[in-house]
Design a protein around this motif. Structure first.
Motif: not given
Length: 454
Positions: A75, A154, A158, A160, A223, A258, A261, A264
């Protein structure tokens, strides 16, 4: 919407894919590095590598994957492989310790987090591949662990900030334990684990709690759908010596922060631009994790425009100038600089332009957001039977492909769920207007919205 588009029979349900999760060895969750430093990106990359290693099996001494797939699962988005390589080097330079005890055996292992890594650029038309190894002493314990915690990529992706990513995995580990209490350790131990740093020798707990723990707990609360965490402090006299966390399952589950998605995704290219200004890598990543992306981009525009202006004196420290501009909030300011900006260099001017590629990327983001909002409005205007049909079609075509927490949020709240609604409206926009826009179409959209000169 075309009438036939709504009433045509839905396709047959697709097979529901397996959740993208890893069986993460419990010893690899609360890692206290003995040398080097771990970052949020290195942890994401490590989890993604581990996920694919487990799919390929413990019998494989070397693992292989398309670099684009690694980037997607970790990601972040960037074409700068040098920055990716720097995070891989960080993991290779990080030393960890593994300890196990049995009835007749005690074993201590000091090892690298990651072994040899190779990136192969195979030429035009062929994918760039990455191969990697784990140290032999810990490979089986990583790829086929006996005691492990299921971690969803997933949800992990997310987070951070590094402390939140660590606490999410710790919470997942102790969610199913009878006491729901994490390990109890001293403050110095937690400081190293939650920051990924090996050079911490003393800690002021007040600052650790304010700057690291409280922010990470708030991030988990926002989140993570399955649980929240409570800090437990253990005192010796008036001094807090040890801490641990209680895992609290969420009865009324929510993923309030959230909404989207895509927010993120870790933009490694943006972090690279901050580093290019003169920031250290850790400082740039920490700033990215704690600051709104739009504000960062706007301030970066301002600084880049200042650097391009050859009629002004050369900036001695672009990084310091950037941080000052960010603090004073002049991101994206157009027109004359307000009086408060006089604390900046007097002849400085705000950003007026992006590069061509950046401009088109920004316009496309605006176009996609506008299309999603139109799809939302369209859905609200539909009569209830048509809304019901669209919900059923979404569940048939899309629900089996999305992450389990988002699917659960949809089943619970439908379009009323903030995170699931974003996925639903994006899907509705795509089936309603399936054509991708041309560059000409994007420019026409920008002109109509008055953003062509951004």
């Amino acid at each position: 919407m075309e009438e036939g588009e709504v009433t045509r029979p839905p396709p047959k349900p697709a097979a529901v894919p397996e959740d993208q999760s890893i069986a993460k060895a419990n010893e690899a969750i609360a890692i206290r590095p003995k040398r080097g430093r771990l970052t949020l990106l290195s942890r994401r990359i490590y989890n993604a590598l581990l996920y694919h290693s487990q799919r390929q099996g413990v019998d494989e001494p070397v693992y292989r994957l398309a670099l684009s797939e690694l980037i997607g699962d970790a990601r972040f988005n960037s074409n700068n492989t040098e920055l990716l390589k720097s995070h891989l080097r960080d993991m290779q330079a990080t030393t960890i310790e593994w300890s196990t005890s049995g009835s007749a055996l005690k074993r201590w292992v000091s090892s690298q987090l990651l072994g040899t890594v190779t990136i192969e650029e195979q030429g035009r038309g062929r994918p760039c591949m990455v191969t990697w190894r784990y140290p032999d002493e810990i490979r089986e314990r990583l790829v086929k662990p006996h005691q492990y915690t299921r971690v969803l990529l997933e949800i992990s992706g997310q987070m951070r900030s590094y402390p939140a990513a660590v606490l999410y995995e710790i919470g997942a580990r102790y969610l199913t334990s009878p006491s729901r209490l994490s390990m109890r350790e001293d403050v110095l131990w937690w400081a190293a684990v939650l920051t990924g740093r090996s050079d911490i020798t003393e800690v002021d707990y007040r600052f650790l709690k304010r700057d690291v723990i409280s922010k990470a707990l708030a991030e988990i609360e926002a989140l993570c759908e399955d649980f929240s965490l409570e800090l437990i402090e253990h005192k010796r006299g008036r001094r807090i010596e040890e801490i641990q966390f209680r895992v609290v399952p969420k009865v009324q589950q929510r993923l309030g922060a959230a909404d989207d998605p895509s927010r993120n995704v870790f933009d490694l290219e943006l972090v690279g631009k901050l580093i290019a200004l003169g920031m250290k890598q850790d400082e740039a990543q920490d700033l990215y994790a704690s600051t709104d992306e739009g504000q960062l981009r706007g301030t970066l525009e301002h600084v880049e425009q200042r650097l391009r202006n050859q009629s002004l004196p050369v900036l001695k420290s672009p990084a310091a100038y950037f941080k000052d501009a960010l603090k004073k909030g002049y991101a994206g300011v157009k027109g004359p600089i307000p009086p408060a900006a006089l604390s900046l260099p007097p002849s400085a001017r705000p950003a007026a332009a992006l590069t061509g590629g950046e401009r088109m990327h920004r316009i496309r983001e605006l176009w996609e957001h506008d299309r999603m909002q139109k799809a939302k409005a369209l859905y609200l205007e539909m009569p209830e039977p048509m809304q019901s049909e669209m919900r059923s079609r979404f569940e048939t075509e899309r629900l089996g492909e999305i992450a389990a927490p988002i699917a659960r949020a949809w089943r619970r709240d439908g379009p009323g769920s903030r995170i699931a609604a974003t996925t639903f409206h994006r899907w509705l926009a795509k089936i309603t207007w399936p054509e991708e826009p041309s560059d000409r179409g994007l420019l026409d959209f920008a002109l109509a919205q008055g953003v062509a000169g951004m």
